[in-house]
Design an enzyme around this catalytic site. Structure first.
Site, short mmCIF file in Angstrom:
data_model
loop_
_atom_site.label_atom_id
_atom_site.label_comp_id
_atom_site.label_asym_id
_atom_site.label_seq_id
_atom_site.Cartn_x
_atom_site.Cartn_y
_atom_site.Cartn_z
N ASP A 39 0.85 -1.17 0.00
CA ASP A 39 0.00 0.00 0.00
C ASP A 39 0.90 1.24 0.00
O ASP A 39 2.08 1.16 0.33
CB ASP A 39 -0.91 -0.02 1.23
CG ASP A 39 -1.86 1.17 1.23
OD1 ASP A 39 -2.47 1.44 0.18
OD2 ASP A 39 -2.01 1.81 2.28
N ASP A 80 -1.99 -0.72 5.96
CA ASP A 80 -2.33 -0.06 7.22
C ASP A 80 -3.81 0.20 7.38
O ASP A 80 -4.28 0.47 8.49
CB ASP A 80 -1.60 1.29 7.31
CG ASP A 80 -2.22 2.32 6.37
OD1 ASP A 80 -2.75 3.33 6.85
OD2 ASP A 80 -2.19 2.10 5.14
N ASP A 120 -7.05 -2.37 3.02
CA ASP A 120 -6.00 -3.37 2.83
C ASP A 120 -6.32 -4.70 3.49
O ASP A 120 -5.65 -5.70 3.22
CB ASP A 120 -4.67 -2.84 3.40
CG ASP A 120 -4.25 -1.54 2.77
OD1 ASP A 120 -4.39 -1.40 1.55
OD2 ASP A 120 -3.78 -0.65 3.50
#
Length: 301
Positions: free
Chosen positions: A1, A183, A187
């Site tokens: 990410d 985070d 995700d």
């Protein structure tokens, strides 16, 4: 990410504009809508707004798009332009838009910079032969800029959770073993599906629950530490298994044939088990380098 994982976002007031009304009032409304969100962009907006916020109710968050809610009977939306206003963004690509039922109220520019130590952490992974790429839900221009800064050749923008899962499936179908670092709530699905899942310590609780490894705070250099510990544990496990196999194949038949008295066989088995335990305890006693010197200098205390 990318956002909140590789980068730290912050609101740029100088480039933010109010289309209707006062910018500070619009910022307070946006922060009130984001009061329950753990997304890095939400944290950046709340940090810029301060503590004097109106009361927002009937909040509903749309993953990867934004949040909506009511303040004083008025329904607001805050997030990507397509979510807030219902049409594609033709302005600042790095902006979050606040809108009501009438239309756009304000546009907040967002800047972001790589987390301290990100470049050195990625360099260490590349040196170990590990390929890296970014799969982000952010706009193409922003993802391309950060990828260039970090030296990541492969990246994907505008990726919703299902697109991230599709990319994971493609990599695994080609024979790759994939470690995902994230985070946020967006995700969580791909973290749960990855071969190895690592969540940033100051990220969302859902990302933590979907991960097998929780990194301390916001330090990216702990990824190198985690990999070093994992490889050390794997090496120690092989040593213990090889020792147990060799010991049992060589000693147990001798004891079974009566060439070793029972008391001596019992001592031997106990000594073997103690040896395995002591060998395993070496993992926690050995020094673990967490990153190159440059990364350690940049890492927050």
């Amino acid at each position: 990410d990318k956002t909140g994982t590789l980068t730290e976002p912050r609101l740029d007031r100088a480039r933010s504009v109010a289309v209707r009304g006062d910018l500070d009032e619009a910022l307070a409304i946006a922060a009130a809508l984001e009061q329950a969100s753990s997304h890095p962009l939400a944290k950046a907006v709340r940090a810029a707004a301060g503590d004097a916020l109106p009361l927002a109710g009937r909040l509903r968050e749309t993953a990867g798009a934004g949040v909506e809610g009511e303040i004083d009977g008025v329904r607001y939306r805050f997030g990507l332009a397509a979510f807030s206003t219902g049409h594609a963004d033709d302005g600042e690509a790095a902006a979050l838009v606040l809108a009501d039922e009438v239309g756009e109220i304000a546009r907040f520019a967002i800047d972001e910079a790589p987390r301290p130590g990100a470049v050195d952490m990625l360099s260490a992974l590349h040196a170990a032969g590990i390929g890296t790429e970014i799969v982000s839900g952010d706009a193409e221009a922003r993802v391309a800029k950060i990828a260039a800064q970090l030296g990541i050749a492969h990246w994907q923008s505008g990726a919703r959770p299902d697109a991230k899962l599709a990319r994971l499936a493609t990599l695994r179908a080609s024979g790759k073993r994939v470690a995902m670092v994230g985070d946020g709530v967006n995700d969580a699905p791909v973290l749960a599906a990855a071969d190895v899942a690592l969540a940033i310590g100051d990220g969302a609780s859902l990302a933590h629950a979907a991960s097998g490894i929780l990194l301390g705070g916001s330090r990216l250099d702990t990824i190198i530490e985690a990999r070093t510990i994992a490889r050390r544990m794997q090496r120690t496990l092989r040593q213990n298994l090889n020792w147990a196999l060799a010991y049992n194949l060589s000693v147990v038949p001798v004891a079974a044939l009566g060439f070793v008295p029972p008391w001596l066989a019992a001592i031997g088995m106990s000594a073997s088990s103690i040896g395995v335990i002591l060998n395993s305890l070496r993992i926690g006693r050995e020094a673990t380098p967490i990153a190159p010197t440059a990364a350690r200098r940049q890492a927050p205390a």
